[in-house]
Scaffold this motif. Sequence first.
Motif, PDB file in Angstrom:
ATOM      1  N   VAL A  72      -3.565  -4.995   4.352  1.00  0.00           N
ATOM      2  CA  VAL A  72      -2.886  -5.824   5.351  1.00  0.00           C
ATOM      3  C   VAL A  72      -3.664  -5.749   6.662  1.00  0.00           C
ATOM      4  N   SER A  73      -4.127  -6.899   7.144  1.00  0.00           N
ATOM      5  CA  SER A  73      -4.951  -6.913   8.348  1.00  0.00           C
ATOM      6  C   SER A  73      -4.548  -8.036   9.292  1.00  0.00           C
ATOM      7  N   ASP A  74      -4.701  -7.789  10.600  1.00  0.00           N
ATOM      8  CA  ASP A  74      -4.471  -8.853  11.559  1.00  0.00           C
ATOM      9  C   ASP A  74      -5.768  -9.604  11.865  1.00  0.00           C
ATOM     10  N   SER A  75      -6.830  -9.234  11.144  1.00  0.00           N
ATOM     11  CA  SER A  75      -8.106  -9.931  11.270  1.00  0.00           C
ATOM     12  C   SER A  75      -8.537 -10.420   9.895  1.00  0.00           C
ATOM     13  N   THR A  76      -9.819 -10.324   9.581  1.00  0.00           N
ATOM     14  CA  THR A  76     -10.324 -10.887   8.316  1.00  0.00           C
ATOM     15  C   THR A  76     -10.087  -9.996   7.107  1.00  0.00           C
ATOM     16  N   GLY A  77      -9.852  -8.710   7.331  1.00  0.00           N
ATOM     17  CA  GLY A  77      -9.679  -7.780   6.224  1.00  0.00           C
ATOM     18  C   GLY A  77     -10.978  -7.166   5.735  1.00  0.00           C
ATOM     19  N   GLU A  78     -12.110  -7.524   6.365  1.00  0.00           N
ATOM     20  CA  GLU A  78     -13.403  -7.016   5.915  1.00  0.00           C
ATOM     21  C   GLU A  78     -13.493  -5.496   6.044  1.00  0.00           C
ATOM     22  N   THR A  79     -12.951  -4.965   7.130  1.00  0.00           N
ATOM     23  CA  THR A  79     -12.999  -3.516   7.333  1.00  0.00           C
ATOM     24  C   THR A  79     -12.257  -2.790   6.218  1.00  0.00           C
ATOM     25  N   LEU A  80     -11.069  -3.264   5.886  1.00  0.00           N
ATOM     26  CA  LEU A  80     -10.283  -2.639   4.820  1.00  0.00           C
ATOM     27  C   LEU A  80     -10.990  -2.740   3.477  1.00  0.00           C
ATOM     28  N   LEU A  81     -11.573  -3.878   3.198  1.00  0.00           N
ATOM     29  CA  LEU A  81     -12.292  -4.055   1.932  1.00  0.00           C
ATOM     30  C   LEU A  81     -13.458  -3.074   1.829  1.00  0.00           C
ATOM     31  N   ALA A  82     -14.220  -2.954   2.909  1.00  0.00           N
ATOM     32  CA  ALA A  82     -15.384  -2.066   2.886  1.00  0.00           C
ATOM     33  C   ALA A  82     -14.969  -0.609   2.681  1.00  0.00           C
ATOM     34  N   VAL A  83     -13.947  -0.176   3.419  1.00  0.00           N
ATOM     35  CA  VAL A  83     -13.495   1.220   3.315  1.00  0.00           C
ATOM     36  C   VAL A  83     -12.896   1.501   1.945  1.00  0.00           C
ATOM     37  N   SER A  84     -12.004   0.626   1.488  1.00  0.00           N
ATOM     38  CA  SER A  84     -11.318   0.874   0.214  1.00  0.00           C
ATOM     39  C   SER A  84     -12.285   0.846  -0.960  1.00  0.00           C
ATOM     40  N   ARG A  85     -13.252  -0.044  -0.923  1.00  0.00           N
ATOM     41  CA  ARG A  85     -14.218  -0.115  -2.030  1.00  0.00           C
ATOM     42  C   ARG A  85     -15.144   1.089  -2.040  1.00  0.00           C
ATOM     43  N   ILE A 128       4.045  -6.787  -1.746  1.00  0.00           N
ATOM     44  CA  ILE A 128       3.812  -5.349  -1.911  1.00  0.00           C
ATOM     45  C   ILE A 128       4.937  -4.706  -2.710  1.00  0.00           C
ATOM     46  N   ILE A 129       6.159  -5.050  -2.386  1.00  0.00           N
ATOM     47  CA  ILE A 129       7.312  -4.466  -3.083  1.00  0.00           C
ATOM     48  C   ILE A 129       7.377  -4.940  -4.535  1.00  0.00           C
ATOM     49  N   ALA A 130       6.926  -6.173  -4.775  1.00  0.00           N
ATOM     50  CA  ALA A 130       6.942  -6.707  -6.145  1.00  0.00           C
ATOM     51  C   ALA A 130       5.930  -5.999  -7.026  1.00  0.00           C
ATOM     52  N   GLU A 131       4.793  -5.588  -6.441  1.00  0.00           N
ATOM     53  CA  GLU A 131       3.746  -4.897  -7.207  1.00  0.00           C
ATOM     54  C   GLU A 131       3.267  -3.692  -6.393  1.00  0.00           C
ATOM     55  N   PRO A 132       4.069  -2.626  -6.366  1.00  0.00           N
ATOM     56  CA  PRO A 132       3.750  -1.481  -5.511  1.00  0.00           C
ATOM     57  C   PRO A 132       2.450  -0.787  -5.902  1.00  0.00           C
ATOM     58  N   GLY A 133       1.836  -0.214  -4.902  1.00  0.00           N
ATOM     59  CA  GLY A 133       0.596   0.547  -5.093  1.00  0.00           C
ATOM     60  C   GLY A 133       0.258   1.237  -3.789  1.00  0.00           C
ATOM     61  N   ILE A 134      -1.017   1.327  -3.460  1.00  0.00           N
ATOM     62  CA  ILE A 134      -1.448   1.896  -2.185  1.00  0.00           C
ATOM     63  C   ILE A 134      -1.536   0.774  -1.149  1.00  0.00           C
ATOM     64  N   VAL A 135      -1.067   1.054   0.060  1.00  0.00           N
ATOM     65  CA  VAL A 135      -1.134   0.074   1.141  1.00  0.00           C
ATOM     66  C   VAL A 135      -2.009   0.632   2.264  1.00  0.00           C
ATOM     67  N   LEU A 136      -3.049  -0.104   2.613  1.00  0.00           N
ATOM     68  CA  LEU A 136      -3.888   0.227   3.760  1.00  0.00           C
ATOM     69  C   LEU A 136      -3.754  -0.901   4.772  1.00  0.00           C
ATOM     70  N   TYR A 137      -3.758  -0.560   6.053  1.00  0.00           N
ATOM     71  CA  TYR A 137      -3.601  -1.634   7.024  1.00  0.00           C
ATOM     72  C   TYR A 137      -4.413  -1.390   8.293  1.00  0.00           C
ATOM     73  N   THR A 138      -4.719  -2.496   8.971  1.00  0.00           N
ATOM     74  CA  THR A 138      -5.285  -2.473  10.315  1.00  0.00           C
ATOM     75  C   THR A 138      -4.475  -3.470  11.142  1.00  0.00           C
ATOM     76  N   LEU A 139      -3.495  -2.975  11.840  1.00  0.00           N
ATOM     77  CA  LEU A 139      -2.630  -3.802  12.679  1.00  0.00           C
ATOM     78  C   LEU A 139      -2.576  -3.182  14.071  1.00  0.00           C
ATOM     79  N   VAL A 140      -3.037  -3.898  15.094  1.00  0.00           N
ATOM     80  CA  VAL A 140      -3.015  -3.334  16.439  1.00  0.00           C
ATOM     81  C   VAL A 140      -1.663  -3.539  17.118  1.00  0.00           C
ATOM     82  N   ASN A 141      -0.844  -4.439  16.565  1.00  0.00           N
ATOM     83  CA  ASN A 141       0.499  -4.641  17.103  1.00  0.00           C
ATOM     84  C   ASN A 141       1.403  -3.518  16.612  1.00  0.00           C
ATOM     85  N   ASP A 142       1.879  -2.684  17.538  1.00  0.00           N
ATOM     86  CA  ASP A 142       2.665  -1.499  17.167  1.00  0.00           C
ATOM     87  C   ASP A 142       3.950  -1.865  16.438  1.00  0.00           C
TER      88      ASP A 142
END
Length: 276
Positions: free
Chosen positions: A11-24, A56-70
């Motif tokens: 889950v990202s408030d931007s493109t999600g590239e950072t999450l993809l790179a880290v998770s992979r 997410i709730i329909a297919e639970p697993g690991i959730v990673l996020y980058t959200l700057v909005n608290d």
Amino acid sequence: MSRNYFHLHLVSDSTGETLLAVSRAVAAQYEGISAIEHVYPLVRSKTQLERALGAIIAEPGIVLYTLVNDDLAAELVSACSQESIPVLSVLDPVVNLFRSYLGTETIDRPGAQHTVNADYFKRIDAMNYTLAHDDGQTGPDLDAADVILVGVSRTSKTPTAIYLANRGIKTANVPLIPGVPLPEALANVRNALVVGLVANPDRIVQIRQNRLLSLNADDDTSYVDRAAVAAEIAESRKLCTRKGWPVIDVTRRSIEETAAAIMELLRTHRLKFVDI
């Protein structure tokens, strides 16, 4: 070997590239296990977050996020916790370390790293240059390159050049072809860093055979003859030694690893000009 799969929600408030790179990078450390990636980019409103939470709730697993909005981050963490779904902010540990060291707060602007600025235009300029100087297209401005890659066919010159261009590094590549003299422009290079790429002959033969197969071409040629390929590589090594060009063996290196080694050589190369 059979593979096991798990759901990975990014889950990202931007493109999600950072999450993809880290998770992979992390997922690659687990043999026999693959992630089913669910990417939710540009999540910047409560409605968008709720849509992601439903999936997410329909297919639970690991959730990673980058959200700057608290508020959005807190809602995501709360919802996941209620469903016993593991959730982690990828950037928080790094942000906290920066905050502690720098003694200042973040600007909390989603996608700030993608802002159009001088670096963006530098990358575009580098990409245009690299594409115009691919596979031996030299021209009079070859010395305007930051890096010039030389090597026999199938040593990953083009993909490495493109990767470097994406980092803002103008990169030309020149193939070393048996019986064909080096371009005159290459002999006149004074400022660019020239790097030779080599690989194991067996690896080169394998790649070339696959290339010919994809083209439905005849493979009865010295292009895939191991002795001829070994001679090509040996000659390319000798050339680099005579010219004083550093050599990188790409046999067991990814494009990223090769590029990282080149960027380190480039840093050293530029320091020499500063010293002068």
